[in-house]
Design a protein around this motif. Structure first.
Motif, PDB file in Angstrom:
ATOM      1  N   GLU A 157      58.728 -85.219 -10.178  1.00 63.10           N
ATOM      2  CA  GLU A 157      58.398 -84.265  -9.113  1.00 63.10           C
ATOM      3  C   GLU A 157      59.262 -83.017  -9.201  1.00 63.10           C
ATOM      4  O   GLU A 157      58.795 -81.903  -8.967  1.00 63.10           O
ATOM      5  CB  GLU A 157      58.559 -84.933  -7.748  1.00 63.10           C
ATOM      6  N   ASP A 158      60.529 -83.195  -9.548  1.00 62.19           N
ATOM      7  CA  ASP A 158      61.409 -82.035  -9.728  1.00 62.19           C
ATOM      8  C   ASP A 158      60.887 -81.151 -10.866  1.00 62.19           C
ATOM      9  O   ASP A 158      60.941 -79.924 -10.790  1.00 62.19           O
ATOM     10  CB  ASP A 158      62.834 -82.488 -10.051  1.00 62.19           C
ATOM     11  N   ALA A 159      60.403 -81.816 -11.911  1.00 65.82           N
ATOM     12  CA  ALA A 159      59.879 -81.057 -13.049  1.00 65.82           C
ATOM     13  C   ALA A 159      58.626 -80.279 -12.654  1.00 65.82           C
ATOM     14  O   ALA A 159      58.437 -79.129 -13.075  1.00 65.82           O
ATOM     15  CB  ALA A 159      59.576 -82.006 -14.205  1.00 65.82           C
ATOM     16  N   LEU A 160      57.784 -80.887 -11.834  1.00 65.13           N
ATOM     17  CA  LEU A 160      56.582 -80.186 -11.359  1.00 65.13           C
ATOM     18  C   LEU A 160      56.982 -78.916 -10.613  1.00 65.13           C
ATOM     19  O   LEU A 160      56.415 -77.842 -10.824  1.00 65.13           O
ATOM     20  CB  LEU A 160      55.777 -81.085 -10.414  1.00 65.13           C
ATOM     21  N   THR A 161      57.983 -79.057  -9.757  1.00 65.93           N
ATOM     22  CA  THR A 161      58.446 -77.891  -8.989  1.00 65.93           C
ATOM     23  C   THR A 161      58.990 -76.819  -9.927  1.00 65.93           C
ATOM     24  O   THR A 161      58.720 -75.627  -9.753  1.00 65.93           O
ATOM     25  CB  THR A 161      59.553 -78.325  -8.007  1.00 65.93           C
ATOM     26  N   ALA A 162      59.744 -77.256 -10.931  1.00 70.08           N
ATOM     27  CA  ALA A 162      60.322 -76.289 -11.882  1.00 70.08           C
ATOM     28  C   ALA A 162      59.226 -75.518 -12.603  1.00 70.08           C
ATOM     29  O   ALA A 162      59.312 -74.300 -12.774  1.00 70.08           O
ATOM     30  CB  ALA A 162      61.209 -77.021 -12.885  1.00 70.08           C
ATOM     31  N   VAL A 163      58.182 -76.230 -13.002  1.00 68.27           N
ATOM     32  CA  VAL A 163      57.078 -75.569 -13.716  1.00 68.27           C
ATOM     33  C   VAL A 163      56.370 -74.593 -12.771  1.00 68.27           C
ATOM     34  O   VAL A 163      56.082 -73.453 -13.138  1.00 68.27           O
ATOM     35  CB  VAL A 163      56.078 -76.620 -14.253  1.00 68.27           C
ATOM     36  N   GLU A 164      56.121 -75.048 -11.575  1.00 65.11           N
ATOM     37  CA  GLU A 164      55.358 -74.219 -10.629  1.00 65.11           C
ATOM     38  C   GLU A 164      56.084 -72.937 -10.246  1.00 65.11           C
ATOM     39  O   GLU A 164      55.446 -71.947  -9.891  1.00 65.11           O
ATOM     40  CB  GLU A 164      55.044 -75.035  -9.371  1.00 65.11           C
ATOM     41  N   THR A 165      57.407 -72.974 -10.312  1.00 68.57           N
ATOM     42  CA  THR A 165      58.163 -71.776  -9.947  1.00 68.57           C
ATOM     43  C   THR A 165      58.405 -70.848 -11.137  1.00 68.57           C
ATOM     44  O   THR A 165      58.984 -69.788 -10.991  1.00 68.57           O
ATOM     45  CB  THR A 165      59.518 -72.153  -9.321  1.00 68.57           C
ATOM     46  N   GLU A 199      58.329 -65.828 -23.556  1.00 61.50           N
ATOM     47  CA  GLU A 199      59.576 -66.335 -24.146  1.00 61.50           C
ATOM     48  C   GLU A 199      60.615 -66.619 -23.056  1.00 61.50           C
ATOM     49  O   GLU A 199      61.278 -67.664 -23.055  1.00 61.50           O
ATOM     50  CB  GLU A 199      60.112 -65.306 -25.138  1.00 61.50           C
ATOM     51  N   LYS A 200      60.709 -65.692 -22.137  1.00 65.50           N
ATOM     52  CA  LYS A 200      61.672 -65.840 -21.047  1.00 65.50           C
ATOM     53  C   LYS A 200      61.311 -67.059 -20.181  1.00 65.50           C
ATOM     54  O   LYS A 200      62.185 -67.836 -19.774  1.00 65.50           O
ATOM     55  CB  LYS A 200      61.645 -64.565 -20.195  1.00 65.50           C
ATOM     56  N   ALA A 201      60.028 -67.215 -19.939  1.00 65.92           N
ATOM     57  CA  ALA A 201      59.567 -68.347 -19.122  1.00 65.92           C
ATOM     58  C   ALA A 201      59.846 -69.665 -19.829  1.00 65.92           C
ATOM     59  O   ALA A 201      60.254 -70.653 -19.209  1.00 65.92           O
ATOM     60  CB  ALA A 201      58.076 -68.199 -18.839  1.00 65.92           C
ATOM     61  N   GLN A 202      59.651 -69.673 -21.146  1.00 64.64           N
ATOM     62  CA  GLN A 202      59.899 -70.901 -21.913  1.00 64.64           C
ATOM     63  C   GLN A 202      61.383 -71.259 -21.869  1.00 64.64           C
ATOM     64  O   GLN A 202      61.744 -72.431 -21.734  1.00 64.64           O
ATOM     65  CB  GLN A 202      59.442 -70.721 -23.356  1.00 64.64           C
ATOM     66  N   LEU A 203      62.226 -70.240 -21.984  1.00 61.66           N
ATOM     67  CA  LEU A 203      63.676 -70.498 -21.935  1.00 61.66           C
ATOM     68  C   LEU A 203      64.086 -71.054 -20.574  1.00 61.66           C
ATOM     69  O   LEU A 203      64.890 -71.988 -20.484  1.00 61.66           O
ATOM     70  CB  LEU A 203      64.448 -69.202 -22.222  1.00 61.66           C
ATOM     71  N   ALA A 204      63.505 -70.487 -19.538  1.00 63.53           N
ATOM     72  CA  ALA A 204      63.833 -70.942 -18.183  1.00 63.53           C
ATOM     73  C   ALA A 204      63.404 -72.395 -17.992  1.00 63.53           C
ATOM     74  O   ALA A 204      64.132 -73.208 -17.418  1.00 63.53           O
ATOM     75  CB  ALA A 204      63.140 -70.046 -17.156  1.00 63.53           C
ATOM     76  N   LEU A 205      62.221 -72.715 -18.511  1.00 63.63           N
ATOM     77  CA  LEU A 205      61.703 -74.077 -18.367  1.00 63.63           C
ATOM     78  C   LEU A 205      62.508 -75.066 -19.205  1.00 63.63           C
ATOM     79  O   LEU A 205      62.747 -76.211 -18.801  1.00 63.63           O
ATOM     80  CB  LEU A 205      60.229 -74.087 -18.804  1.00 63.63           C
ATOM     81  N   LYS A 206      62.932 -74.590 -20.351  1.00 60.45           N
ATOM     82  CA  LYS A 206      63.748 -75.433 -21.234  1.00 60.45           C
ATOM     83  C   LYS A 206      65.063 -75.787 -20.535  1.00 60.45           C
ATOM     84  O   LYS A 206      65.493 -76.946 -20.539  1.00 60.45           O
ATOM     85  CB  LYS A 206      64.027 -74.650 -22.520  1.00 60.45           C
ATOM     86  N   ALA A 250      65.648 -75.783 -17.329  1.00 60.91           N
ATOM     87  CA  ALA A 250      65.379 -76.657 -16.179  1.00 60.91           C
ATOM     88  C   ALA A 250      65.149 -78.098 -16.640  1.00 60.91           C
ATOM     89  O   ALA A 250      65.597 -79.048 -16.005  1.00 60.91           O
ATOM     90  CB  ALA A 250      64.161 -76.141 -15.419  1.00 60.91           C
ATOM     91  N   THR A 251      64.455 -78.236 -17.761  1.00 57.19           N
ATOM     92  CA  THR A 251      64.174 -79.576 -18.296  1.00 57.19           C
ATOM     93  C   THR A 251      65.458 -80.291 -18.688  1.00 57.19           C
ATOM     94  O   THR A 251      65.652 -81.471 -18.387  1.00 57.19           O
ATOM     95  CB  THR A 251      63.244 -79.451 -19.529  1.00 57.19           C
ATOM     96  N   GLN A 252      66.329 -79.550 -19.367  1.00 55.25           N
ATOM     97  CA  GLN A 252      67.599 -80.160 -19.792  1.00 55.25           C
ATOM     98  C   GLN A 252      68.444 -80.539 -18.587  1.00 55.25           C
ATOM     99  O   GLN A 252      69.139 -81.550 -18.584  1.00 55.25           O
ATOM    100  CB  GLN A 252      68.351 -79.207 -20.715  1.00 55.25           C
ATOM    101  N   LYS A 253      68.362 -79.731 -17.555  1.00 51.64           N
ATOM    102  CA  LYS A 253      69.115 -80.016 -16.334  1.00 51.64           C
ATOM    103  C   LYS A 253      68.627 -81.323 -15.692  1.00 51.64           C
ATOM    104  O   LYS A 253      69.402 -82.043 -15.068  1.00 51.64           O
ATOM    105  CB  LYS A 253      68.928 -78.840 -15.357  1.00 51.64           C
ATOM    106  N   LEU A 254      67.352 -81.592 -15.868  1.00 53.33           N
ATOM    107  CA  LEU A 254      66.779 -82.818 -15.276  1.00 53.33           C
ATOM    108  C   LEU A 254      66.979 -84.033 -16.184  1.00 53.33           C
ATOM    109  O   LEU A 254      66.504 -85.120 -15.878  1.00 53.33           O
ATOM    110  CB  LEU A 254      65.281 -82.618 -15.016  1.00 53.33           C
ATOM    111  N   GLY A 255      67.630 -83.828 -17.323  1.00 48.23           N
ATOM    112  CA  GLY A 255      67.863 -84.944 -18.238  1.00 48.23           C
ATOM    113  C   GLY A 255      66.706 -85.169 -19.192  1.00 48.23           C
ATOM    114  O   GLY A 255      66.597 -86.227 -19.803  1.00 48.23           O
ATOM    115  N   GLY A 256      65.855 -84.162 -19.333  1.00 45.06           N
ATOM    116  CA  GLY A 256      64.708 -84.282 -20.221  1.00 45.06           C
ATOM    117  C   GLY A 256      64.905 -83.507 -21.509  1.00 45.06           C
ATOM    118  O   GLY A 256      66.007 -83.045 -21.806  1.00 45.06           O
ATOM    119  N   PHE A 257      63.832 -83.375 -22.249  1.00 44.97           N
ATOM    120  CA  PHE A 257      63.913 -82.653 -23.515  1.00 44.97           C
ATOM    121  C   PHE A 257      62.549 -82.047 -23.843  1.00 44.97           C
ATOM    122  O   PHE A 257      61.541 -82.401 -23.224  1.00 44.97           O
ATOM    123  CB  PHE A 257      64.378 -83.587 -24.643  1.00 44.97           C
TER     124      PHE A 257
END
Lengths: 304, 150
Positions: A177-185, A142-149, A151-158
């Motif tokens: 590429e930024d999103a890939l980095t966000a997921v990997e971290t 849950e925590k990981a999903q929130l973090a990814l969410k 990060a996604t919004q920060k990148l202008g995604g959804f």
């Protein structure tokens, strides 16, 4: 235009099926050279093709604009830039409003509706659809999903899909590429699959087919207006209905493809990892941080 | 009145004072503002330093010797080569732990002398490449013996 002249003659009803067949032949099929010639001819298009101002018609107009900005085959090093420009142009058409709002500065303005030539679509160039899938090990899903969410919004995604163990992100293509980095971290990557699919041919083909169908529709509408017999009118109307359906279908396909180009898709599957109850490392750590500072490393470091 | 002022100055001086040692011959004392209270180096990179760290009250030499040994052996790959009792100039008992460590094709020696005090531990460390360390050993022993704990 011979077709129209023949149709105007009241005394020549026997030629109608033949002429109708000629018109319909141009409607079916994909982007062939014949269609291209057909569109280029002054008889069918009359002048440059102007994108209709209806809401759903912006996709082919933009597609044509993208083609117009495509570099020559010799300009290979600029291809990357072309892709970025292309995706930016398309993004405006495919971006959901809620996704556009967080990053207004990055979303390009809607391209101005201006006449596009049908020949624009003959320009070649790659248009890439980026996708990625990950299998991540995390301690707290849950925590990981929130973090990814976040990060996604920060990148202008959804987030397009979310359930207990999986999340699907859509991010602007230039932020892939930024999103890939966000997921990997976000967690420990167990598996990763990244793809870039060239849909340039498909996109251009759809655009040409749409314009062809619209040209046929225009001619069918003219024929319907001039039809004098009910039978003829019914047959033209039936065909017109079929062409309109095809136009709507093609527009939908173009919109869907434009969306896939403008927004990259990342599917992230989370696998919960049990957190060890106790630190089972070989080194038992006493709560005195200075013990970690012992050793030659600090002692011999003389530079300030 | 003068006696009172002198007492206050003495108190302040003793409060600010820290453990110190006599700088070994052919060593240069370094300006220290960080981790160490005092530090000196030889021209060949053999370094000696002293510092005080916070610790629980009434901890023993044995406890800290074991903790340091375990941390350096298991955590950083040092080998314990010797362990012996030492005494500061002011008479406090401590223990010197001698370690060896190989890095980048060279062998290094590293000493830690630990002196538990009330609510603190005084650590005197010395280290350097074995060939240079061996030459400076006598001077380092002298520096340990000169250690003044405040």
């Amino acid at each position: 235009m011979p077709t129209n002249r023949a149709f105007q003659r009241p005394g020549c009803p026997g030629r109608l099926p033949f002429l109708l067949a000629l018109v319909l032949a141009g409607c079916s099929g994909s982007a062939t050279a014949a269609h291209q010639a057909h569109l280029d001819s002054s008889e069918t298009a009359g002048a440059d093709y102007a994108a209709p101002a209806m809401p759903g018609a912006d996709v082919p107009a933009q597609e044509a604009q993208v083609m117009a900005s495509a570099p020559s085959p010799t300009a290979a090093p600029r291809r990357r830039w072309f892709q970025r420009e292309a995706t930016s142009e398309l993004m405006a058409a495919a971006t959901p409003k809620e996704a556009q709002e967080p990053a207004p500065a990055e979303a390009p303005a809607m391209p101005e509706q201006k006449p596009q030539t049908a020949t624009d679509a003959t320009q070649a160039g790659p248009i890439l659809v980026y996708t990625a899938s990950f299998l991540l090990s995390v301690y707290e899903v849950e925590k990981a999903q929130l973090a990814l969410k976040a990060a996604t919004q920060k990148l202008g995604g959804f987030i397009s899909v979310q359930n207990d163990t999986q999340i699907t992100l859509r991010v602007p293509a230039d932020k892939f590429e930024d999103a890939l980095t966000a997921v990997e971290t976000t967690g420990k990557v167990r598996a990763r699959n990244v793809q870039a699919l060239d849909v340039g041919d498909e996109y251009r083909d759809l655009g040409i087919r749409l314009r062809t169908a619209e040209a046929v529709r225009t001619r069918l509408e003219a024929m319907l207006a001039r039809a004098e017999k009910i039978d003829d009118a019914l047959r033209v109307e039936q065909e017109l209905e079929r062409v309109v359906r095809e136009i709507e279908l093609l527009k939908g396909q173009l919109r869907s493809l434009g969306d896939r180009i403008a927004f990259s898709t990342l599917v992230v599957e989370f696998r919960p990892e049990a957190r060890p109850d106790i630190d089972d490392s070989d080194v038992f750590r006493l709560p005195y941080p200075w013990l970690d500072e012992l050793g030659l490393h600090h002692l011999l470091e003389l530079t300030p | 009145m003068n006696i009172r002022i002198a007492a206050v100055c003495l108190f302040l001086f003793s409060a600010c004072a820290h453990a110190s040692f006599d700088t070994p011959r052919e060593f240069a004392k370094l300006d220290e503002e960080g981790r160490y209270a005092e530090r000196a180096t030889s021209a060949h990179g053999v370094v000696i330093a002293v510092r005080e760290v916070d610790a629980p009250e009434d901890t023993s030499v044995a406890f800290w010797s074991e903790a340091i040994t375990q941390r350096l052996k298991a955590g950083q790959g040092y080998a314990l080569l010797e362990s012996r009792d030492v005494k500061a100039r002011s008479g406090e008992a401590g223990r010197l732990l001698g370690f060896g460590h190989d890095q980048n094709g060279h062998t290094y020696d590293y000493w830690v002398a630990v002196f538990p005090q009330k609510k603190k531990v005084v650590l005197l460390e010395a280290g350097g490449r074995r060939d240079h360390f061996a030459k400076a050993k006598n001077e380092l022993e002298r520096a340990i013996a000169s250690l003044a704990l405040n």
